[in-house]
Structures are given as C-alpha cells and as structure tokens.
Write a protein that holds these residues in place. Structure first.
Motif: not given
Length: 345
Positions: A165-178, A205-210
C-alpha cells in the motif's frame, strides 16, 4: 464464507474478498478450517520435510533509514561490522558440516560490498559447495547488479516488500524510498530467473485490514516462490520504539492464508515468531510453514545484527541451534532435512 471458499478452491480473489477473509480471523471455525487446508497442501507438496537455511548476517551497515529497523543509517548507537570473505566462507564450512545446503547472505544495503566483491563471494561459495543454493538478501539493486549475481551462481533472492500500500509504505520508509522501485526489483528478479521471496511484517505501525489485503493481492499477482512474514517487533533506537508488537495469532492465520494462496511456496517459521512466542516456530510449522533459518553468523557479531529487540539465538553456536531445532521440530511431527529445498514447480 464465500471468500473463504474461493480461497480454498484457489480461485483469484479481489481486494474486497481478501478483506472479508481477514475480518474473520477471530472466528475459531474459520481459523481451524484454513489451518487444516494449509497443512493438507503443505504435506501434499512437501510431506513432513522442513528445510533449513543457514543464515549469514554479513554486514549491518545500511544506506537506508527505514523507520522500523535497528540498523537504519541514522541509528548512531548501532555497533557496525562487516564480515570478510574468509569469515563468510568459514560460516559456510561450518554450516555445510552441519547439513545445511542453502546459505543465505543477508545484510543491510552496504555500498562497501560492491558488485565485484559480492560476485567474488558468490563464485567462491558455489565453487566450494556446488550442490548448495545461495540466497541473497541485500536489498534494492539495479537489474544489471541482479544479473551479475545470477550469472555468478546466486539461486534465490529475498526482498520483503513490507507493504503493498503506497500510503502505508510512506509511514514505514523515508521519502527517498519508493514502493514502485521495490516492486520493480521483485519483477526484475523474477525476470532473471531467481527463486524470489517477498514478504511483510504483521502488525507494523499504520497497518490495517485494507493494507493487508493489498499485500495478499500483490502476492497473488507476483506469485513468489518464497514469502517471509513475521510479527513486527519494535526496536528501542527507532521512532517506533513505543509501538505495540504484532500479533502471533494474526501471523499464524496469515501463514495459513498464504499457504493456501500459494500452495507450493517456501514459507519460513521466522525468528521473529520465535522471539514473540517460545513455541512460535513450532506453531508456524503447524500453520503451514516449511522452512526454518538458523543462524550461522559468528557469535561475536550476532548481537550487532539488531533489527529488533530481544532477538533469539544470538548466543547459541550453530551446532547447538541445529540440534535444538531438530528436537523441537520432531516434537510437532516434522523433520529437518539436509536438502537444498527448492520450491516445487
């Protein structure tokens, strides 16, 4: 119940259907049904064999700053180390004598280990132990780098996607990672003919059923040969230090779901599972897992490869660990085997 039936019949599922399944994880009847089917499939394809992977953690230097990871570059408290080629080969020699036929070279994204250095290490291992598999877990690289490792003899590659999930990826990683780059790496590895492993933390952190449904959708699309999942465990030197750890029960439920989704997958009962629950690895095997990854790294550096807190087996010699695992795995009706343990095609 319809989505669960579709999963068991191995029909393609939608995100909404994965959500429906995930929302039933607290239903004991559904849990048991999925667990029984996972065990049936695991025994159909792999019998009662459990494959071992000799884990060699060879560097804890990392250029990345993933928020959940104890060896992230901004952790000034991490005691950094690198193993020499001779150190790595000594680990392989020890592992080979103990019956390991897969070696996993795992490290942070350490630019000191150039492609040339890694290629030389892979070639040496394959020359000395031609019947053994070499698995790499060294992060995001270029297509050309992956190609060079493959040509040198690497067989498998582990690269957890962590979240699809794109948004969740941003919760776990800094902006330079994609996330896009992480996924591209996995598709590159598949194209090059590696046995590919993806995976994610359960309860990050930030993980959901979705977001979990997105992970399962991605695994369904990628069709990896290996999937590594384990409960999220916070590390005291990260910004997630105060977050709650992931659930063992949810991890076990997802192991069963993944076994049914990908019936021939190589599925580890992870160290993180064993860290969270003294019987975690045994429970993982009883939920559909068929791989364990004992540590072959030198004792002097094991505590320094500190991805999360309270990691188990940092003080055991490899031989002790192997003997202990043998007994524990036999206690739940399985046996460790001295085989490469490739995925059934």
């Amino acid at each position: 119940m319809k989505a669960v039936d579709k999963l068991i019949q191995r029909q393609k599922l939608t995100k909404e259907e994965f959500i429906e399944i995930l929302k039933q994880q607290d239903d004991p009847d559904i849990r048991e049904l999925l667990k029984e089917e996972a065990i049936r499939l695991r025994k159909h394809y792999y019998g009662t064999k459990v494959f071992t992977r000799g884990l060699i953690e060879f560097t804890n230097h990392c250029k990345n700053d993933c928020y959940y990871c104890g060896i992230r570059r901004s952790n000034k408290n991490a005691k950094r180390f690198r193993l020499s080629q001779e150190d790595i080969l000594a680990c392989c020699e020890n592992g080979y004598e103990l019956g390991f036929r897969t070696f996993v070279l795992q490290g942070g994204e350490d630019v000191w280990y150039t492609d040339a250095k890694l290629v030389e290490i892979i070639r040496r291992i394959k020359t000395l132990y031609p019947e053994c598999a070499v698995t790499l877990s060294v992060g995001e690289k270029s297509y050309e780098s992956y190609k060079a490792y493959k040509e040198a003899g690497a067989d498998r590659y582990l690269l957890r996607h962590e979240t699809a999930d794109e948004q969740h990826y941003g919760v776990l990683h800094p902006a330079e990672m994609s996330l896009a780059n992480r996924k591209q790496c996995l598709y590159d590895l598949k194209k090059l003919g590696y046995q590919v492993g993806a995976g994610f933390m359960v309860g990050s952190p930030g993980q959901s059923v979705e977001t979990l449904a997105e992970d399962l959708l991605f695994l369904q699309e990628l069709q990896p040969q290996m999937v590594g999942i384990g409960p999220f465990i916070p590390h005291h030197d990260t910004c997630f230090a105060e977050k709650s750890a992931g659930s063992v029960e949810k991890t076990l439920f997802l192991l069963s779901v993944i076994r049914i989704l990908l019936p021939t997958v190589l599925l580890p009962a992870t160290t993180a599972l064993g860290t969270m629950d003294p019987q975690g690895r045994e429970k993982g095997l009883l939920a559909g897992a068929n791989v364990v990854m004992p540590n072959l790294s030198p004792l002097k550096t094991r505590k320094q490869y500190d991805l999360y807190d309270n990691k188990i087996c940092t003080g055991e010699e490899a031989a002790e660990c192997r003997e202990c695992l043998d007994k524990r795995i036999e206690s739940v009706g399985y046996q460790l085997v001295n085989e490469r343990g490739d995925a059934v095609l």
